[in-house]
Design an enzyme around this catalytic site. Structure first.
Site, PDB file in Angstrom:
ATOM      1  N   LYS A 299       4.325   1.105  10.011  1.00  0.00           N
ATOM      2  CA  LYS A 299       4.415   2.316   9.194  1.00  0.00           C
ATOM      3  C   LYS A 299       3.936   3.535   9.969  1.00  0.00           C
ATOM      4  O   LYS A 299       4.444   4.626   9.779  1.00  0.00           O
ATOM      5  CB  LYS A 299       3.553   2.168   7.943  1.00  0.00           C
ATOM      6  CG  LYS A 299       4.167   1.294   6.885  1.00  0.00           C
ATOM      7  CD  LYS A 299       3.337   1.433   5.611  1.00  0.00           C
ATOM      8  CE  LYS A 299       3.408   0.173   4.794  1.00  0.00           C
ATOM      9  NZ  LYS A 299       2.351   0.108   3.797  1.00  0.00           N
TER      10      LYS A 299
ATOM     11  N   GLU B  36       0.869  -1.165   0.000  1.00  0.00           N
ATOM     12  CA  GLU B  36       0.000   0.000   0.000  1.00  0.00           C
ATOM     13  C   GLU B  36       0.913   1.224   0.000  1.00  0.00           C
ATOM     14  O   GLU B  36       1.819   1.315   0.832  1.00  0.00           O
ATOM     15  CB  GLU B  36      -0.880   0.007   1.263  1.00  0.00           C
ATOM     16  CG  GLU B  36      -1.869   1.137   1.196  1.00  0.00           C
ATOM     17  CD  GLU B  36      -2.790   1.255   2.408  1.00  0.00           C
ATOM     18  OE1 GLU B  36      -2.773   0.384   3.283  1.00  0.00           O
ATOM     19  OE2 GLU B  36      -3.527   2.259   2.443  1.00  0.00           O
TER      20      GLU B  36
ATOM     21  N   ARG C   8       5.293 -12.792   9.561  1.00  0.00           N
ATOM     22  CA  ARG C   8       5.980 -11.556   9.212  1.00  0.00           C
ATOM     23  C   ARG C   8       7.317 -11.489   9.934  1.00  0.00           C
ATOM     24  O   ARG C   8       7.524 -12.147  10.943  1.00  0.00           O
ATOM     25  CB  ARG C   8       5.113 -10.344   9.547  1.00  0.00           C
ATOM     26  CG  ARG C   8       4.885 -10.102  11.033  1.00  0.00           C
ATOM     27  CD  ARG C   8       4.176  -8.773  11.285  1.00  0.00           C
ATOM     28  NE  ARG C   8       3.095  -8.516  10.359  1.00  0.00           N
ATOM     29  CZ  ARG C   8       3.030  -7.429   9.570  1.00  0.00           C
ATOM     30  NH1 ARG C   8       3.970  -6.528   9.594  1.00  0.00           N
ATOM     31  NH2 ARG C   8       2.019  -7.256   8.773  1.00  0.00           N
TER      32      ARG C   8
HETATM   33  P1  ATP Z   1      -0.172  -1.674   6.826  1.00  0.00           P
HETATM   34  O1  ATP Z   1      -1.055  -2.686   6.127  1.00  0.00           O
HETATM   35  O2  ATP Z   1      -0.344  -1.592   8.287  1.00  0.00           O
HETATM   36  O3  ATP Z   1      -0.106  -0.364   6.150  1.00  0.00           O
HETATM   37  P2  ATP Z   1       1.923  -3.371   5.946  1.00  0.00           P
HETATM   38  O4  ATP Z   1       3.283  -3.384   6.516  1.00  0.00           O
HETATM   39  O5  ATP Z   1       1.095  -4.594   5.933  1.00  0.00           O
HETATM   40  O6  ATP Z   1       1.280  -2.217   6.722  1.00  0.00           O
HETATM   41  P3  ATP Z   1       1.682  -3.263   3.095  1.00  0.00           P
HETATM   42  O7  ATP Z   1       2.077  -2.182   2.187  1.00  0.00           O
HETATM   43  O8  ATP Z   1       0.274  -3.705   3.066  1.00  0.00           O
HETATM   44  O9  ATP Z   1       2.059  -2.778   4.523  1.00  0.00           O
HETATM   45  O10 ATP Z   1       2.634  -4.500   2.867  1.00  0.00           O
HETATM   46  C1  ATP Z   1       2.920  -5.034   1.608  1.00  0.00           C
HETATM   47  C2  ATP Z   1       3.256  -6.480   1.716  1.00  0.00           C
HETATM   48  O11 ATP Z   1       4.369  -6.672   2.572  1.00  0.00           O
HETATM   49  C3  ATP Z   1       2.103  -7.247   2.303  1.00  0.00           C
HETATM   50  O12 ATP Z   1       1.924  -8.434   1.542  1.00  0.00           O
HETATM   51  C4  ATP Z   1       2.550  -7.558   3.691  1.00  0.00           C
HETATM   52  O13 ATP Z   1       2.008  -8.771   4.137  1.00  0.00           O
HETATM   53  C5  ATP Z   1       4.060  -7.628   3.561  1.00  0.00           C
HETATM   54  N1  ATP Z   1       4.709  -7.268   4.817  1.00  0.00           N
HETATM   55  C6  ATP Z   1       4.505  -6.148   5.531  1.00  0.00           C
HETATM   56  N2  ATP Z   1       5.230  -6.161   6.667  1.00  0.00           N
HETATM   57  C7  ATP Z   1       5.906  -7.321   6.673  1.00  0.00           C
HETATM   58  C8  ATP Z   1       6.826  -7.928   7.586  1.00  0.00           C
HETATM   59  N3  ATP Z   1       7.186  -7.338   8.722  1.00  0.00           N
HETATM   60  N4  ATP Z   1       7.323  -9.141   7.262  1.00  0.00           N
HETATM   61  C9  ATP Z   1       6.975  -9.729   6.113  1.00  0.00           C
HETATM   62  N5  ATP Z   1       6.120  -9.225   5.220  1.00  0.00           N
HETATM   63  C10 ATP Z   1       5.584  -8.028   5.490  1.00  0.00           C
END
Ligand code: ATP
Ligand code: MG
Length: 553
Positions: A270, A33, A260
């Site tokens: 974030k 995102e 994760r």
């Molecule tokens: P949010 O959804 O709270 O904004 P997010 O870290 O999930 O934060 P995204 O941009 O949705 O942000 O993440 C993109 C991809 O990266 C998603 O598929 C998510 O599952 C993966 N991802 C995010 N954080 C991690 C992490 N700490 N370890 C592994 N994969 C991650």
């Protein structure tokens, strides 16, 4: 295939699905995102998704999950692309946006309404919560649940046309308010948002919810494996439900969840990263103390090291915390065979060799890579009457386990001769200002115990160049920061050393170059010298695990 790869449970699923004929190729996607910069947790997902596609001869798309116009921005869209490229992956011409599918997502919603699987609800947010029930208690049906299909259709179209205020109405799936899975209790599919979107502008006044948009976006792109983090496990039934109710043709994508990355000492939410940036606790999203990829790049960590780290930590189904040393180790293992060893002094203490002729310069040839001198060649060091040594390598009152220079003691200068400390000149603060030493080609003093004299690094006082070094420690004093910045931030996380000295052979410094400063760590040239401003080196990582030392346990 490495052991880590063999142990990756996702690969077993992939192998299974290819063997059974469910899919004939591997298509994955990385779906950020655009509401912040990528961090090392995202790198795990990038390496996994792109890595799988590469290993199986498939493809991986980059798709921006841009369904929430309020928090998203093109700055993030650009930085994310730069970071994925920097990590070494390519999406070729497959750059997609969920917003490309808004029209399709809208049509699918009409289809769900027509088939009786969605309805327009008018409960307030508060009421929705009240009706949802709890983990132990079933929810209650919305009073709008059984409104005629035609009425929902009409209202939904008018939602799109902007007739209603935000929050006045929303589209929800008609599943079951009694489901033990809260995600299945008539979840929202579309909501009214009168906000300008960074790509579609003011065209849309309704926006799809993530869960609804994600599965359809995957299906549109022919994704086979939709890999996400564990918190989406409970959303999988909804993922499958939407595609099933739309009669999406097989093969539909398969959602697989993995744990994760949680890295000790690093804040990865974030929201918290944004706070650090907005409250100016750090110098922007690429401050080298942050775990963002932009920061790791600016710090000087090579992308190979991040890929190696991700490969080593592997992919598991259970949440866990990874110690920061794992990352440091991957960085050292990557840089160790690649970079030249050179001499620099970070905190100079002047030494005068009183028995060395005033103007004599001794030229010493020394290999850049002692373990394999052929590989990187050699350079010239210049020894002069006045030199600098590291302040730490001298002690006025040495502890029993201190074996370096002290009054009356002897050390060897790296690649050169032995010096003996004859006299210490103290400054007004009682700290050593200068050492007066003598020199010899062979050890001149009796050994301390069985030890040979320690070897220390040094630089000529007049034939060395001034550089600035930035030394980093963990941004936090605790392993698992909670976001209480006043308590948790490490005041020593950045120490700037403006008076360092670097050996003279390195005249043509180029930004982006990396060196090992012997005994001090790996350094990265962030800024080349410019006019009167000296080169700026970031310490990428120390030579030994520095982590344990800097922590309050
Ligand atoms: P949010 O959804 O709270 O904004 P997010 O870290 O999930 O934060 P995204 O941009 O949705 O942000 O993440 C993109 C991809 O990266 C998603 O598929 C998510 O599952 C993966 N991802 C995010 N954080 C991690 C992490 N700490 N370890 C592994 N994969 C991650
Ligand atoms: Mg997310």
């Amino acid at each position: 295939m490495s052991e880590d790869k063999a142990n990756n449970f996702i690969r077993s699923f992939v192998d299974e699905d290819l063997a059974s004929g469910r899919y004939s190729k591997v298509v994955t996607r990385f779906p950020p995102e655009p509401n912040g910069y990528l961090h090392i947790g995202h790198a795990k997902s990038v390496c996994l998704n792109f890595g799988l596609a590469i290993d199986y001869g498939g493809r991986c798309n980059l798709r921006f999950d841009d369904t929430n116009p309020v928090k998203e921005d093109v700055e993030y869209v650009d930085s994310i692309q730069e970071d994925v490229r920097w990590l070494g992956f390519s999406w070729d011409d497959r750059l997609f946006y969920a917003s490309d599918y808004f029209e399709k997502l809208y049509e699918c919603a009409l289809q769900l309404i027509k088939s009786g699987h969605a309805y327009v609800c008018e409960l307030s947010a508060e009421k929705v919560k009240e009706y949802r029930g709890t983990l132990t208690e079933a929810g209650r049906n919305s009073p709008y649940r059984d409104r005629p299909i035609a009425e929902s259709l009409d209202l939904f179209q008018r939602m799109r046309a902007g007739e209603f205020a935000e929050g006045a109405k929303f589209l929800r799936a008609k599943i079951s308010m009694a489901s033990p899975n809260l995600n299945m209790r008539d979840p929202a599919l579309f909501r009214i948002r009168k906000a300008t979107h960074h790509r579609t502008g003011d065209k849309w006044l309704i926006y799809p919810m993530y869960d609804y948009a994600h599965c359809i976006s995957d299906a549109i792109e022919g994704v086979t494996f939709s890999i996400c983090t564990l918190e989406f496990e409970d959303h999988r039934p909804l993922y499958d439900w939407v595609l099933e109710k739309l009669n999406w043709p097989e093969p539909r994508p398969r959602q697989i969840e993995f744990a994760r990355l949680n890295l000790e000492g690093a804040l990865m939410s974030k929201r918290q990263l944004l706070r650090l940036v907005q409250e100016k606790r750090v110098d922007g999203w690429d401050d080298p103390r942050l775990p963002t990829l932009a920061a790791l790049r600016r710090r000087g960590i090579p992308p190979e090291a991040i890929r190696l780290f991700c490969e080593r930590i592997g992919v598991a189904k259970k949440d866990s915390w990874i110690e920061y040393e794992w990352l440091e180790k991957a960085i050292r293992d990557t840089l160790n065979p690649q970079v030249k060893r050179v001499l620099a002094v970070l905190d100079p203490l002047k030494v005068t060799l009183k028995d060395w002729p005033e103007d004599e310069v001794r030229t010493i040839r020394a290999p850049y890579f002692p373990d394999d001198p052929e590989r990187m060649g050699e350079r010239e060091l210049k020894l002069t009457r006045e030199i600098f040594i590291e302040r730490d390598d001298f002690s006025l009152e040495p502890e029993p386990d201190f074996y370096r220079l002290a009054p009356g003691r002897e050390v060897r200068l790296r690649w050169s001769l032995y010096i003996q400390c004859q006299e210490v000149i103290l400054g007004p603060d009682g700290q050593p200002l200068e050492l007066i030493c003598t020199h010899s080609e062979e050890p001149a003093l009796p050994k301390q115990g069985k030890r040979r004299p320690a070897i220390i690094h040094w630089a000529s006082a007049n034939l060395s160049r001034p550089v600035t070094a930035r030394l980093y420690e963990s941004l936090f004093l605790v392993n698992r920061p909670t976001g209480d910045f006043d308590q948790e931030l490490n005041p020593r996380s950045l120490v700037e050393r403006p008076n360092c000295r670097l050996e003279p052979a390195l005249t043509d410094l180029k930004e982006g170059e990396r060196f090992q400063f012997e005994r001090l760590g790996y350094f990265y040239l962030e800024k080349a010298p410019n006019g009167s401003s000296p080169a700026v080196f970031n310490r990428v990582v120390t030579l030994k695990d520095s982590w344990a030392k800097s922590k309050k346990k």
